[in-house]
Design a protein around this motif. Sequence first.
Motif, PDB file in Angstrom:
ATOM      1  N   GLY A  75      44.177  37.930  54.633  1.00 52.58           N
ATOM      2  CA  GLY A  75      45.542  37.957  54.145  1.00 52.58           C
ATOM      3  C   GLY A  75      45.859  36.996  53.012  1.00 52.58           C
ATOM      4  N   PRO A  76      45.430  35.726  53.103  1.00 50.99           N
ATOM      5  CA  PRO A  76      45.802  34.771  52.047  1.00 50.99           C
ATOM      6  C   PRO A  76      45.410  35.192  50.631  1.00 50.99           C
ATOM      7  CG  PRO A  76      45.093  33.587  53.990  1.00 50.99           C
ATOM      8  CD  PRO A  76      44.835  35.040  54.270  1.00 50.99           C
ATOM      9  N   PRO A  77      44.142  35.588  50.363  1.00 50.28           N
ATOM     10  CA  PRO A  77      43.837  36.004  48.993  1.00 50.28           C
ATOM     11  C   PRO A  77      44.552  37.289  48.587  1.00 50.28           C
ATOM     12  CG  PRO A  77      41.917  36.319  50.408  1.00 50.28           C
ATOM     13  CD  PRO A  77      42.910  35.535  51.194  1.00 50.28           C
ATOM     14  N   LEU A  78      44.829  38.164  49.548  1.00 49.39           N
ATOM     15  CA  LEU A  78      45.606  39.363  49.232  1.00 49.39           C
ATOM     16  C   LEU A  78      46.985  38.967  48.734  1.00 49.39           C
ATOM     17  CD1 LEU A  78      45.821  42.568  51.447  1.00 49.39           C
ATOM     18  CD2 LEU A  78      47.807  41.671  50.248  1.00 49.39           C
ATOM     19  N   LEU A  79      47.605  38.016  49.409  1.00 45.74           N
ATOM     20  CA  LEU A  79      48.947  37.591  49.002  1.00 45.74           C
ATOM     21  C   LEU A  79      48.916  36.810  47.688  1.00 45.74           C
ATOM     22  CD1 LEU A  79      50.713  36.671  52.361  1.00 45.74           C
ATOM     23  CD2 LEU A  79      50.790  38.791  51.035  1.00 45.74           C
ATOM     24  N   GLU A  80      47.801  36.153  47.397  1.00 48.83           N
ATOM     25  CA  GLU A  80      47.658  35.521  46.087  1.00 48.83           C
ATOM     26  C   GLU A  80      47.693  36.585  44.989  1.00 48.83           C
ATOM     27  OE1 GLU A  80      44.084  33.225  46.132  1.00 48.83           O
ATOM     28  OE2 GLU A  80      44.755  31.914  47.753  1.00 48.83           O
ATOM     29  N   ALA A  81      47.064  37.733  45.265  1.00 49.28           N
ATOM     30  CA  ALA A  81      47.070  38.829  44.297  1.00 49.28           C
ATOM     31  C   ALA A  81      48.461  39.439  44.159  1.00 49.28           C
ATOM     32  CB  ALA A  81      46.060  39.899  44.712  1.00 49.28           C
ATOM     33  N   VAL A  82      49.189  39.540  45.266  1.00 48.57           N
ATOM     34  CA  VAL A  82      50.579  40.016  45.207  1.00 48.57           C
ATOM     35  C   VAL A  82      51.407  39.061  44.359  1.00 48.57           C
ATOM     36  CG1 VAL A  82      52.679  40.456  46.533  1.00 48.57           C
ATOM     37  CG2 VAL A  82      50.472  41.231  47.421  1.00 48.57           C
ATOM     38  N   ASN A  83      51.236  37.773  44.584  1.00 46.89           N
ATOM     39  CA  ASN A  83      51.971  36.761  43.830  1.00 46.89           C
ATOM     40  C   ASN A  83      51.681  36.848  42.334  1.00 46.89           C
ATOM     41  OD1 ASN A  83      53.477  34.189  43.423  1.00 46.89           O
ATOM     42  ND2 ASN A  83      51.444  33.366  42.991  1.00 46.89           N
ATOM     43  N   ALA A  84      50.426  37.163  42.002  1.00 46.95           N
ATOM     44  CA  ALA A  84      50.026  37.248  40.598  1.00 46.95           C
ATOM     45  C   ALA A  84      50.402  38.576  39.957  1.00 46.95           C
ATOM     46  CB  ALA A  84      48.517  37.033  40.483  1.00 46.95           C
ATOM     47  N   GLY A  85      50.895  39.525  40.755  1.00 47.89           N
ATOM     48  CA  GLY A  85      51.248  40.833  40.231  1.00 47.89           C
ATOM     49  C   GLY A  85      50.067  41.770  40.087  1.00 47.89           C
ATOM     50  N   ALA A  86      48.893  41.384  40.612  1.00 51.86           N
ATOM     51  CA  ALA A  86      47.704  42.234  40.555  1.00 51.86           C
ATOM     52  C   ALA A  86      47.736  43.307  41.622  1.00 51.86           C
ATOM     53  CB  ALA A  86      46.441  41.379  40.694  1.00 51.86           C
ATOM     54  N   VAL A  87      48.511  43.090  42.664  1.00 50.00           N
ATOM     55  CA  VAL A  87      48.682  44.046  43.752  1.00 50.00           C
ATOM     56  C   VAL A  87      50.172  44.281  43.959  1.00 50.00           C
ATOM     57  CG1 VAL A  87      48.520  44.276  46.268  1.00 50.00           C
ATOM     58  CG2 VAL A  87      46.509  43.606  44.955  1.00 50.00           C
ATOM     59  N   ASP A  88      50.564  45.543  44.130  1.00 48.79           N
ATOM     60  CA  ASP A  88      51.975  45.882  44.320  1.00 48.79           C
ATOM     61  C   ASP A  88      52.412  45.729  45.769  1.00 48.79           C
ATOM     62  OD1 ASP A  88      52.381  46.597  41.595  1.00 48.79           O
ATOM     63  OD2 ASP A  88      51.453  48.551  41.991  1.00 48.79           O
ATOM     64  N   VAL A  89      51.529  46.086  46.714  1.00 51.03           N
ATOM     65  CA  VAL A  89      51.876  46.024  48.126  1.00 51.03           C
ATOM     66  C   VAL A  89      50.583  45.933  48.933  1.00 51.03           C
ATOM     67  CG1 VAL A  89      51.917  48.536  48.429  1.00 51.03           C
ATOM     68  CG2 VAL A  89      53.277  47.092  49.956  1.00 51.03           C
ATOM     69  N   GLY A  90      50.642  45.249  50.086  1.00 51.92           N
ATOM     70  CA  GLY A  90      49.450  45.131  50.919  1.00 51.92           C
ATOM     71  C   GLY A  90      49.788  44.660  52.318  1.00 51.92           C
ATOM     72  N   GLY A  91      48.852  44.875  53.245  1.00 53.71           N
ATOM     73  CA  GLY A  91      49.085  44.571  54.652  1.00 53.71           C
ATOM     74  C   GLY A  91      48.464  43.273  55.107  1.00 53.71           C
ATOM     75  N   VAL A  92      49.230  42.489  55.884  1.00 54.79           N
ATOM     76  CA  VAL A  92      48.774  41.205  56.419  1.00 54.79           C
ATOM     77  C   VAL A  92      49.370  40.992  57.812  1.00 54.79           C
ATOM     78  CG1 VAL A  92      48.539  40.137  54.136  1.00 54.79           C
ATOM     79  CG2 VAL A  92      50.692  39.938  55.360  1.00 54.79           C
ATOM     80  N   GLY A  93      48.915  39.947  58.475  1.00 51.22           N
ATOM     81  CA  GLY A  93      49.444  39.590  59.783  1.00 51.22           C
ATOM     82  C   GLY A  93      50.667  38.707  59.692  1.00 51.22           C
ATOM     83  N   ASN A  94      51.011  38.053  60.799  1.00 49.11           N
ATOM     84  CA  ASN A  94      52.283  37.330  60.852  1.00 49.11           C
ATOM     85  C   ASN A  94      52.229  35.937  60.248  1.00 49.11           C
ATOM     86  OD1 ASN A  94      50.834  35.945  62.807  1.00 49.11           O
ATOM     87  ND2 ASN A  94      52.406  36.100  64.393  1.00 49.11           N
TER      88      ASN A  94
END
Length: 337
Positions: A75-94
């Motif tokens: 989850g953490p690197p996925l959310l880093e990509a969301v923050n950078a605008g490289a990913v529009d949406v993605g799934g993570v835990g709580n």
Amino acid sequence: MRRHLVPAALLLPLTLLLTSCGGNSAADTGARTDGSGSVTLSVGDQKGGSEAILRAAGELKNLDYRIKWSTFTSGPPLLEAVNAGAVDVGGVGNTPPVFAAGAGSKISVVAAWHGRSRGDAVLVRNDSRLTSPKQLKGKSVAVAQGSSAHYQLVASLEAAGLRLKDIKVKYLQPADALAAFNSGKVDAWAVWDPYTSQVLQARQGRVLTTGDGVTNGLSFQVASPAALRNSKKAAAVKDYLARLRRAQDWVHGHQAEWAEVWAKDTGLPYDVALASVRRTNATRVAVAVDKPLVASEQRIADTFTELNLIPKKVDFGDFVDPRFNGDLPPSTTPAKH
């Protein structure tokens, strides 16, 4: 014949499917796409995650936009990509959104599922004399720092009248934790599914306590605020979330079929995948992103702030967008059994 756990080294690929663990691993940004049209939705995923469940449920048909998939290890690197605008949406835990919020990331929680927390467990070996969480005082417990298991451990200790400082915490990622657990170098292991199911299916340990009743059992889809400001991408996000909700509903009635797909996609043994599906995955219900959800995540954020793992106070309400709730039930809706 006594079954044995997969060796610790072979557990490393399983971190690909976990929403709970930390790490700085990069994404597999291979050009896997579905659908057609002028709008492309960049979706962050984890092994055996959204793409697999949508495909298994037949929900990737008749897309009038493109989905470009990127696979992340956690989850953490996925959310880093969301923050950078490289990913529009993605799934993570709580837990990852709490740490992303603490870092001031540009993220918006747009969808939620509520499931049971039986897969989040504190495990002990079969020969352990421990029978109650209260007996963990002074004992050594392995856990991945900043993970959902970390919070589950803190909450379980609190329910037993203990604090984190009352035990000897060993911060270990799952492969190392498994080795320490099996060799007796730690007294207990706080972990999540499918590791919980793997230990139990192999009869190498038993449950001391679970997250049921002490953790919120939530998982999320998190979007980039920039993507949500684009009306065409926001419409694609709305459709994508509707498909994910239908796919999760499909899992409830096709547990064995989904376990077979999940096992193939992740390399998990089928019996472990099926046990994990029954214990965790098939219990999830789509719920609204609402005030009780925000309050629940705020408690997690405050806990980690008090433990000095988040550098500043987080107002989790600033990191949610409820526009896609529709007529979904409250986040407090009971999980499926």
